[in-house]
Design a protein around this motif. Structure first.
Motif, PDB file in Angstrom:
ATOM      1  N   THR A  82     -14.709 -53.365 -20.455  1.00 17.88           N
ATOM      2  CA  THR A  82     -13.244 -53.453 -20.428  1.00 17.88           C
ATOM      3  C   THR A  82     -12.705 -54.193 -21.636  1.00 17.88           C
ATOM      4  OG1 THR A  82     -13.129 -55.544 -19.199  1.00 17.88           O
ATOM      5  CG2 THR A  82     -13.315 -53.514 -17.896  1.00 17.88           C
ATOM      6  N   GLU A  84     -12.400 -54.487 -25.636  1.00 17.78           N
ATOM      7  CA  GLU A  84     -12.480 -53.649 -26.837  1.00 17.78           C
ATOM      8  C   GLU A  84     -13.514 -54.167 -27.835  1.00 17.78           C
ATOM      9  OE1 GLU A  84      -9.397 -51.965 -30.293  1.00 17.78           O
ATOM     10  OE2 GLU A  84      -8.717 -53.337 -28.733  1.00 17.78           O
ATOM     11  N   ASP A 125      -6.675 -52.192 -10.476  1.00 22.50           N
ATOM     12  CA  ASP A 125      -6.795 -52.379 -11.921  1.00 22.50           C
ATOM     13  C   ASP A 125      -8.240 -52.586 -12.353  1.00 22.50           C
ATOM     14  OD1 ASP A 125      -4.067 -52.136 -12.229  1.00 22.50           O
ATOM     15  OD2 ASP A 125      -3.679 -54.293 -12.371  1.00 22.50           O
ATOM     16  N   GLY A 129     -10.060 -50.172 -14.850  1.00 25.71           N
ATOM     17  CA  GLY A 129     -10.452 -50.809 -16.106  1.00 25.71           C
ATOM     18  C   GLY A 129     -11.890 -50.529 -16.487  1.00 25.71           C
ATOM     19  N   LYS A 133     -10.778 -47.048 -18.495  1.00 30.55           N
ATOM     20  CA  LYS A 133     -10.571 -47.710 -19.783  1.00 30.55           C
ATOM     21  C   LYS A 133     -11.903 -47.932 -20.492  1.00 30.55           C
ATOM     22  CE  LYS A 133      -8.764 -51.865 -22.031  1.00 30.55           C
ATOM     23  NZ  LYS A 133      -8.190 -53.229 -21.825  1.00 30.55           N
ATOM     24  N   TRP A 136     -12.990 -44.760 -22.077  1.00 31.07           N
ATOM     25  CA  TRP A 136     -12.138 -44.477 -23.234  1.00 31.07           C
ATOM     26  C   TRP A 136     -12.519 -45.346 -24.427  1.00 31.07           C
ATOM     27  CZ3 TRP A 136      -8.348 -47.477 -25.806  1.00 31.07           C
ATOM     28  CH2 TRP A 136      -7.567 -46.766 -26.740  1.00 31.07           C
ATOM     29  N   LEU A 137     -12.749 -46.627 -24.189  1.00 33.44           N
ATOM     30  CA  LEU A 137     -13.165 -47.516 -25.270  1.00 33.44           C
ATOM     31  C   LEU A 137     -14.498 -47.072 -25.855  1.00 33.44           C
ATOM     32  CD1 LEU A 137     -12.217 -51.047 -23.840  1.00 33.44           C
ATOM     33  CD2 LEU A 137     -11.143 -49.871 -25.782  1.00 33.44           C
ATOM     34  N   ALA A 175      -9.922 -42.988 -10.973  1.00 32.61           N
ATOM     35  CA  ALA A 175     -10.633 -43.290 -12.215  1.00 32.61           C
ATOM     36  C   ALA A 175     -11.595 -42.163 -12.576  1.00 32.61           C
ATOM     37  CB  ALA A 175     -11.387 -44.611 -12.073  1.00 32.61           C
TER      38      ALA A 175
END
Length: 264
Positions: A82, A84, A125, A129, A133, A136-137, A175
């Motif tokens: 989560t 970056e 979340d 996350g 997320k 995606w990262l 998700a």
């Protein structure tokens, strides 16, 4: 293997480098193990750095400290998917250590199950996350390296829960469905650079998490599967290996179901 045309000596991904997230245990560990068996140099990333090191040692057949020594082809490191910077560091470390990055498997995941009425926003979340997320990262960081090399395979781990939806898992199902959309959009963006992006949707797989389910619940879910059994982590890993290898060289944006026929 010897009967397959074009299979490299040493394995389907011989000489390639791979990064697998959530690889400290369960499906992620089995994916890392199978990639390594087929010749890849592998980084096992996990939010628990000690667990990642021990898992890497298990695959390498050594101790956790020696795995991090020079010349090893399997390493473990801590990574919070989560974050970056943490994801970018894992990609950079793998690329520097192994001379590039050919395969990324976005596998890290958590569950925070509750009914819609009882689920907290924080638990929603947290799951979005890590799964969405985090994937995606990973896609963004890995594709930056792969685009320049004009080659690479990214495999995102979704779930049949993202196809059908599971009661008590509005966060997880959302998700996992999102990962399918991410996979297809990224595949369209990256295809012209030689980078393939595909997804795997496991069904009921025997892991520590599913075996903690009440026996009667597990049995009921198993009974709904046409093949009448739960899958093994190795069977998910096999689909990932296929997508990571040149056997799937003309596939991108695909979603492979590994669920014994459930929800077909």
């Amino acid at each position: 293997m010897g009967g397959l045309t074009g299979v490299p000596v040493g394995g389907l991904v011989a000489g390639r480098s791979a990064l697998v997230t959530g690889a400290g245990q369960g499906i992620g560990l089995e994916i890392a193990r199978l990639l390594h068996e087929h010749g890849a140099r592998v980084t096992l990333a996990d939010v628990d750095a000690e667990r990642a090191a021990k898992a890497a040692a298990e695959i390498a057949g050594g101790d956790a400290d020696s795995v991090l020594g020079p010349g090893r082809d399997v390493i473990g490191l801590g990574c919070d998917v989560t974050d970056e910077t943490s994801v970018e560091n894992a990609v950079r470390h793998t690329a520097e250590r192994f001379g590039g990055l050919d395969i990324l498997v976005n596998n890290a995941g958590i569950t925070r199950d509750a009914s819609l009425r009882r689920m907290s926003a924080a638990d929603f979340d947290a799951v979005i996350g890590v799964h969405l997320k985090g994937s995606w990262l990973g896609v963004r960081a890995a594709s930056a390296v792969m685009r320049e090399a004009r080659r690479g395979s990214i495999v995102n781990i979704s779930s049949l829960s993202g196809k059908s939806g599971n009661p008590g898992q509005t966060n997880y199902s959302a998700a996992k469905a999102g990962i399918v959309g991410l996979t297809k959009a990224a595949a369209k963006e990256l295809a012209h650079r030689g980078v393939r992006v595909n997804a795997v949707q496991p069904g009921l797989i025997r892991t520590a998490m599913t075996e903690a389910m009440p026996p009667e619940v597990f049995a009921a879910r198993e009974a709904d599967i046409p093949m009448k059994r739960a899958g093994q982590p190795r069977e998910v890993a096999g689909a990932v290996l296929f997508l990571a290898s040149d056997l799937s060289g003309y596939m991108t944006g695909a979603v492979l179901e590994v669920g014994g026929g459930r929800l077909m």
